[in-house]
Design an enzyme around this catalytic site. Structure first.
Site, PDB file in Angstrom:
ATOM      1  N   LYS A 153      40.611  44.486  44.326  1.00 47.41           N
ATOM      2  CA  LYS A 153      39.782  43.763  43.959  1.00 47.41           C
ATOM      3  C   LYS A 153      38.247  43.828  43.242  1.00 47.41           C
ATOM      4  O   LYS A 153      38.097  43.503  42.130  1.00 47.41           O
ATOM      5  CB  LYS A 153      40.416  42.619  43.843  1.00 47.41           C
ATOM      6  CG  LYS A 153      42.286  41.960  43.491  1.00 47.41           C
ATOM      7  CD  LYS A 153      41.777  40.730  43.908  1.00 47.41           C
ATOM      8  CE  LYS A 153      44.012  40.789  43.530  1.00 47.41           C
ATOM      9  NZ  LYS A 153      43.810  39.652  43.445  1.00 47.41           N
ATOM     10  N   ASP A 179      44.361  37.091  37.510  1.00 47.31           N
ATOM     11  CA  ASP A 179      44.835  35.634  38.542  1.00 47.31           C
ATOM     12  C   ASP A 179      44.442  34.351  37.557  1.00 47.31           C
ATOM     13  O   ASP A 179      44.489  33.191  37.620  1.00 47.31           O
ATOM     14  CB  ASP A 179      43.778  35.777  39.707  1.00 47.31           C
ATOM     15  CG  ASP A 179      45.167  37.031  40.381  1.00 47.31           C
ATOM     16  OD1 ASP A 179      45.582  37.690  40.228  1.00 47.31           O
ATOM     17  OD2 ASP A 179      43.715  37.715  40.757  1.00 47.31           O
TER      18      ASP A 179
END
Ligand code: ATR
Length: 270
Positions: free
Chosen positions: A65, A100
């Site tokens: 990420k 997210d």
């Protein structure tokens, strides 16, 4: 056919394929969602290869990420958080997003919870906490970060303009809180809670990011205390919903994705 997927290592237990393919079925889209597990030192060639192959979009998970940031054009949220979980391959641009953050925001709003002006205690200071904390800070909550390792709480809190604490401060923080979020892995496949149950109370909304099990020890104790609960599948669902909407430009079939996700989680447990 449009091809979407997930890159991470490992990705074996991911429920993203089930969730996204339910959306394609529901809307009659000619698309597939597959998982890829490149070796960590092959990230760069994996992204270049996906672009060359005409893959439409990728979700990104641990351990990629952060590292993927310098291969994409990040939007403001992803750049601020310093992590990308969704990549969109467009004509000659590779764009990066952090859904997210959107997932946390939409999980709360789905339950009618507005963090603006609220006293919020977030336990944890890792990657998930950074995305959730970003949303809470942006929404104008009074945020308190409590973490096992106080230095990590301090680092995150200074980024978020929040207060920083160790876990021993929870008995002072939780009774005053209106929203409590577990952003640690405590409770995953185990009968433990990051917050002592006796601190929970009926004026709280308690959100957990752990979704195996869905009914964590924390959420069970929260229900018993009369608190409102938001289980970990909601954030997982809404990060997928937001990724689907980035990729397709269409409104996601949230109910179909939620049903598929929850039935996948049920199967995982049995
Ligand atoms: P993620 O990206 O999923 O957030 P992470 O960055 O490794 O994962 O962060 C994990 C979080 O869970 C951290 O806040 C971690 O606390 P530390 O910073 O002290 O490591 C927390 N955590 C993990 N195991 C824990 C435990 N047994 N007790 C308390 N906190 C724990």
């Amino acid at each position: 056919m449009d091809v979407y997927g997930l890159i991470g290592n490992p990705v074996g237990h991911s429920l993203s394929p089930v969730m996204h393919e339910a959306a394609y079925d529901e809307l009659g889209l000619d698309a597939a969602y597959v998982t890829f597990e490149p070796a960590p030192d092959h990230l760069r060639t994996a992204i270049d290869g996906a672009a060359a192959l005409g893959i439409s979009g990728l979700n990104v998970t641990i351990p990629f990420k952060q590292d993927v940031l310098d291969q994409v054009l990040p939007d403001e949220t992803a750049a601020d958080i310093g992590a990308v979980n969704t990549i969109s391959f467009e004509d000659d641009r590779v764009r990066g997003y952090n859904t997210d953050a959107a997932g946390a925001r939409r999980a709360l709003s789905h339950h009618g919870v507005d963090p603006s002006g609220k006293q919020v205690v977030m336990v944890g200071a890792g990657g998930a906490a950074r995305a959730i904390g970003y949303v809470l800070a942006r929404a104008g909550s009074h945020l308190h970060v409590a973490n096992r390792t106080v230095e990590r709480a301090e680092e995150l809190a200074s980024f978020l303009d929040a207060s920083a604490h160790g876990l021993p401060a929870l008995p002072e923080l939780v009774p005053e809180a209106e929203i409590l979020i577990n952003a640690t892995s405590v409770g995953m496949e185990e009968d433990r809670t990051p917050v002592p149950p006796e601190l929970l109370h009926g004026d709280l909304t308690v959100m957990d990011i752990v979704y195996t099990p869905l009914e964590t020890t924390l959420l069970t104790a929260a229900e018993r205390a009369g608190a409102r609960t938001i289980d970990g599948a909601w954030m997982l669902l809404y990060q997928g919903v937001a990724a689907f909407e980035v990729w397709t430009g269409r409104t996601a079939p949230v109910d179909a994705m939620n049903r598929a996700l929850r039935s996948g989680l049920g199967e995982e447990r049995s």
